[in-house]
Design a protein around this motif. Structure first.
Motif, mmCIF file in Angstrom:
data_model
loop_
_atom_site.group_PDB
_atom_site.id
_atom_site.type_symbol
_atom_site.label_atom_id
_atom_site.label_comp_id
_atom_site.label_asym_id
_atom_site.label_seq_id
_atom_site.Cartn_x
_atom_site.Cartn_y
_atom_site.Cartn_z
ATOM 1 N N ARG A 1 54.599 17.474 -9.570
ATOM 2 C CA ARG A 1 54.539 18.844 -9.055
ATOM 3 C C ARG A 1 54.947 18.919 -7.587
ATOM 4 O O ARG A 1 55.483 19.929 -7.140
ATOM 5 C CB ARG A 1 53.135 19.416 -9.197
ATOM 6 N N PRO B 1 48.833 31.558 -8.393
ATOM 7 C CA PRO B 1 48.954 30.372 -9.265
ATOM 8 C C PRO B 1 50.294 30.352 -9.995
ATOM 9 O O PRO B 1 50.784 31.390 -10.460
ATOM 10 C CB PRO B 1 47.801 30.554 -10.248
ATOM 11 N N GLY B 2 50.884 29.170 -10.050
ATOM 12 C CA GLY B 2 52.175 29.007 -10.698
ATOM 13 C C GLY B 2 53.362 29.125 -9.762
ATOM 14 O O GLY B 2 54.475 28.733 -10.118
ATOM 15 N N SER C 1 44.880 34.344 -7.172
ATOM 16 C CA SER C 1 45.412 35.565 -7.776
ATOM 17 C C SER C 1 44.697 36.790 -7.216
ATOM 18 O O SER C 1 45.009 37.914 -7.586
ATOM 19 C CB SER C 1 45.271 35.499 -9.291
ATOM 20 N N LYS D 1 48.229 25.448 -8.125
ATOM 21 C CA LYS D 1 46.970 25.785 -8.776
ATOM 22 C C LYS D 1 45.937 26.137 -7.707
ATOM 23 O O LYS D 1 46.056 25.694 -6.553
ATOM 24 C CB LYS D 1 46.467 24.575 -9.568
ATOM 25 N N PRO D 2 44.894 26.866 -8.072
ATOM 26 C CA PRO D 2 43.837 27.154 -7.093
ATOM 27 C C PRO D 2 43.253 25.888 -6.463
ATOM 28 O O PRO D 2 42.882 25.904 -5.282
ATOM 29 C CB PRO D 2 42.806 27.910 -7.923
ATOM 30 N N ASP D 3 43.215 24.795 -7.220
ATOM 31 C CA ASP D 3 42.691 23.535 -6.676
ATOM 32 C C ASP D 3 43.563 22.941 -5.588
ATOM 33 O O ASP D 3 43.141 22.007 -4.894
ATOM 34 C CB ASP D 3 42.525 22.502 -7.801
ATOM 35 N N ASP D 4 44.776 23.460 -5.445
ATOM 36 C CA ASP D 4 45.658 22.983 -4.374
ATOM 37 C C ASP D 4 45.357 23.653 -3.037
ATOM 38 O O ASP D 4 45.954 23.301 -2.024
ATOM 39 C CB ASP D 4 47.120 23.234 -4.745
ATOM 40 N N SER E 1 54.377 24.861 -9.175
ATOM 41 C CA SER E 1 53.301 25.124 -10.145
ATOM 42 C C SER E 1 51.932 25.011 -9.479
ATOM 43 O O SER E 1 51.041 24.301 -9.950
ATOM 44 C CB SER E 1 53.408 24.144 -11.318
#
Length: 126
Positions: free
Chosen positions: A67, A14-15, A126, A87-90, A85
């Motif tokens: 993003r 993430p990130g 992660s 995210k897990p939702d991506d 950036s």
């Protein structure tokens, strides 16, 4: 014959950022819109961005604008998707697709597109 081949997927934290590419062949870019889509497990395929062949603009799904940045290299007939950036939702399989398009703009609805690549997996964890 229209061919689309995605690359660049992988596992990131993430990130972090990731850049996808889609090599297109077998059609004239002046006649076709190209889109980026994604499909998460158990969810519908959703539009991310598209390049319009009629007005030269790039259109984004509002929730991802900022993003994600889509770009194209006409000389190489390649399009890219820079994702920042993350995210897990991506997490999803990301696809590029092509549509012979005569309308102004380009659609972000997957059902409108006729040609699809095989997809590339992006996992944010992660």
């Amino acid at each position: 014959q229209v061919q689309l081949v995605e690359s660049g997927g992988g596992l990131v934290q993430p990130g972090e950022s990731l850049r996808l590419s889609c090599a297109a062949a077998g059609f004239t870019s002046n006649d076709y819109a190209i889109g980026w889509f994604r499909q998460a497990p158990g969810k519908k395929r959703e539009g991310v961005a598209c390049f319009s062949n009629t007005d030269g603009n790039t259109y984004y799904t509002d929730s991802l604008k900022g993003r994600f940045t889509a770009s194209r290299d006409n000389a190489m007939n390649t399009v890219h998707l820079q994702m920042n950036s993350l995210k897990p939702d991506d997490t999803a399989v990301y696809y590029c697709a092509a549509l012979r398009n005569t309308l102004i703009g380009c659609p972000l609805a997957a059902w409108r597109y006729d040609y699809w690549g095989q997809g590339t997996q992006v996992t944010v964890s992660s």
